[in-house]
Scaffold this motif. Sequence first.
Motif, PDB file in Angstrom:
ATOM      1  N   THR A  12      25.101  44.784  36.165  1.00 23.71           N
ATOM      2  CA  THR A  12      25.755  44.459  37.438  1.00 23.71           C
ATOM      3  C   THR A  12      26.844  43.407  37.233  1.00 23.71           C
ATOM      4  OG1 THR A  12      23.928  42.926  37.908  1.00 23.71           O
ATOM      5  CG2 THR A  12      23.837  45.095  38.943  1.00 23.71           C
ATOM      6  N   ARG A  13      26.585  42.493  36.284  1.00 18.13           N
ATOM      7  CA  ARG A  13      27.611  41.491  35.995  1.00 18.13           C
ATOM      8  C   ARG A  13      28.887  42.183  35.488  1.00 18.13           C
ATOM      9  NH1 ARG A  13      28.879  36.081  34.209  1.00 18.13           N
ATOM     10  NH2 ARG A  13      31.148  36.263  34.257  1.00 18.13           N
ATOM     11  N   SER A  55      30.726  43.923  38.270  1.00 24.12           N
ATOM     12  CA  SER A  55      31.527  42.983  39.057  1.00 24.12           C
ATOM     13  C   SER A  55      32.762  42.545  38.265  1.00 24.12           C
ATOM     14  CB  SER A  55      30.676  41.763  39.435  1.00 24.12           C
ATOM     15  OG  SER A  55      31.464  40.779  40.067  1.00 24.12           O
ATOM     16  N   ASP A  56      32.568  42.215  36.996  1.00 25.08           N
ATOM     17  CA  ASP A  56      33.698  41.803  36.152  1.00 25.08           C
ATOM     18  C   ASP A  56      34.748  42.907  36.039  1.00 25.08           C
ATOM     19  OD1 ASP A  56      32.402  39.445  35.809  1.00 25.08           O
ATOM     20  OD2 ASP A  56      32.309  39.528  33.622  1.00 25.08           O
ATOM     21  N   GLN A  86      35.891  44.591  38.239  1.00 20.28           N
ATOM     22  CA  GLN A  86      36.841  44.454  39.352  1.00 20.28           C
ATOM     23  C   GLN A  86      37.897  43.394  39.035  1.00 20.28           C
ATOM     24  OE1 GLN A  86      35.959  47.057  41.405  1.00 20.28           O
ATOM     25  NE2 GLN A  86      35.359  45.916  43.203  1.00 20.28           N
ATOM     26  N   GLU A  87      37.647  42.607  37.985  1.00 20.67           N
ATOM     27  CA  GLU A  87      38.518  41.471  37.664  1.00 20.67           C
ATOM     28  C   GLU A  87      39.324  41.655  36.392  1.00 20.67           C
ATOM     29  OE1 GLU A  87      38.644  39.403  40.058  1.00 20.67           O
ATOM     30  OE2 GLU A  87      37.005  40.516  40.969  1.00 20.67           O
ATOM     31  N   MET A 138      30.387  48.406  44.724  1.00 19.06           N
ATOM     32  CA  MET A 138      31.469  47.475  44.383  1.00 19.06           C
ATOM     33  C   MET A 138      32.800  47.966  44.969  1.00 19.06           C
ATOM     34  SD  MET A 138      30.436  44.829  42.697  1.00 19.06           S
ATOM     35  CE  MET A 138      29.201  44.936  43.983  1.00 19.06           C
TER      36      MET A 138
END
Lengths: 63, 208
Positions: free
Chosen positions: A7-8, A11-12, A14-15, A43
């Motif tokens: 999950t990390r 999320s990353d 997206q960055e 996400m």
Amino acid sequence: MNCEQATRLLSDGQERELSFKEKAALKIHVLMCSGCSNFAQQMHVLRDFAQLYTQGGRDDDKK
Amino acid sequence: MNATPTTLDREENVEAFNLVDPVLLKELRVQMLKFAVLQLSDQQLAEDAVQDALVGALKNAASFNRKAALKTWVFAILKNKIVDILRKRIRLKETTGFSTDGEGEEGQNSLFDKKGFWQKEERPGAWAQPMEAVKKDHFWLVFDTCLNELPASQARVFMMREFIELDSTEICESLDMTTSNLHVLLYRSRLRLRDCLEKHWFIKGDRS
């Protein structure tokens, strides 16, 4: 890879652009894990929600 | 806090002002102010930015016969104003001095077991028709509530990233934090927000 790591990375993702290794490990995990597979879709949905939030998506006259 | 912006009474704005429902305007102003205060952490700056955005938008109010169009427009102007202010802060190297320590760790840990896998109760379910939800007023109330329940540092970076659409570098410079700190905060905010939305809106789907 466990769900917390997956999950990390989701999320990353997206960055920043994930590395090939990260993407591969993630793909394998998500294929086997329905929770993380749902999380991955969400996400994108969260980003859509945020955009609608400031673009009049909250208006009640929307059909 | 005065709900009726005095600048709007200036002659050149009177006509445009009359075209907009005052109740709607008041509601809109409250939403905008909340958004701006969270981003700027400064009541006065936020009120000024909202004021400017409203005045700017109302100059062209005649062309907005749909509520949604007006709202889209004022939020777009407000976002630009906030981005300007934040960029100025970056240039001045003004630090806002807020830390990422200790916020939200507990909430995150309870989502996963010791080995880092989803707790059975916490495993994300499938969301049924999320793009139908956005058409409902009540959904946005839930969304607001969930945002409000985030720790302030998480809500702030989430809004900067997703609402104002600043990139990671800009947010890091503006808040004087490292990229990895930012990514942790964004990660936590997303974990919490999706969890809250699932529990309070989306019917828990198949967890098998």
